[in-house]
Design an enzyme around this catalytic site. Sequence first.
Site: not given
Length: 316
Positions: A231, A279
Amino acid sequence: MQAPVKGRVLLSVAGFDPQHWRKRLSAGREVVLDRERPVDTSIHYAVVWNRHPGLLVGLPNLKAVFSGGAGVDHLFADPDLPDVPIVRVVADNLTQYMTEYVVWRVLDHHRQGFLYRAQQRRKAWIEPPQPAANRVSVGIMGMGELGRAAARALLTLGFRVNGWSRSGAPVEGVDVYGGSAGLDAFLGATDILVVLLPLTPATTGIVDHVLLSKLRRDNALGGAVLINAGRGLLQNSADILRALDDGVLKEASLDVFESEPLPETSRLWTHERVFVTPHAAAASDPDHLATFMLEQMDACDRGEPLRNLVDRKAGY
Ligand code: NDP
Ligand code: OXD
């Protein structure tokens, strides 16, 4: 006797095509895309990804929340998250995607992709020394579903693999270090750091300059490398840039960022030793996941236990 009507599914997935998810989930249950009423007793399950806080308030018959992905930090960011079981994604194809991403990035750094691309731009025919994989240690922070699978693939390629986890639970072929007591030793034995941690209060901001400066720099690759596919909020991008500029880091591959999409003004976009992906390391695929979710909902209705449950106390 008539079978009881199945409870409906609330679907709210930002960043995905909701119609794709809806089509797949509709194979088993009626799907509600947006909340129609402030209190909705017909909804028994929710499939959620990155939606606004308070979304799940007013659902008195909600039995479980399914995260649209492996990470659940987006759910815990909601102060009004109802106290029902949370199921996250654990799926072969997601794990395979992540393994591919990690192997791809480790091999690119190991086989000096940054150097060769720069040489190609200059039309330079130079063959640098190439260390063998068994002289390089890859350290994986987060030895969960994804970390363990990546470790297995890297071991097959001949890399040495270290792991770091909360428990320090053993993994075959891997030197696993546990908790804060094991962190410095783990970092000191690591040339390429792969971050596959969940985002929790304990891991937020963990990848900073202090941590990066503990990696092994005097190594066969000529410097330490960072790969983060966990993350964005695990890392401090300003510290990563500083580490790249002051020699603490040789190169970085980043799939996740504190703010996504990565702002155009970020120097990470243009840094010659940073590889950016949006991502995209391992995206959830409704074609693959919806069936498992529907099966779990039916099992829950029958009173059977849910699988891949999140530990609310640990936050992952
Ligand atoms: P798991 O829950 O299976 O594994 C998490 C691992 O992190 C475990 O080994 C756990 O330790 C360890 N861990 C958690 N907290 C700490 C801590 N405080 N200190 C040390 N170790 C800790 O997760 P997954 O492997 O399935 O996924 C990991 C993360 O990858 C997700 O949470 C998500 O954020 C990210 N992800 C990113 C994607 C992308 O496309 N970029 C796609 C999918 C996931 P222990 O083993 O002791 O429990
Ligand atoms: C996930 C992700 O957590 O895609 O599954 O980031």
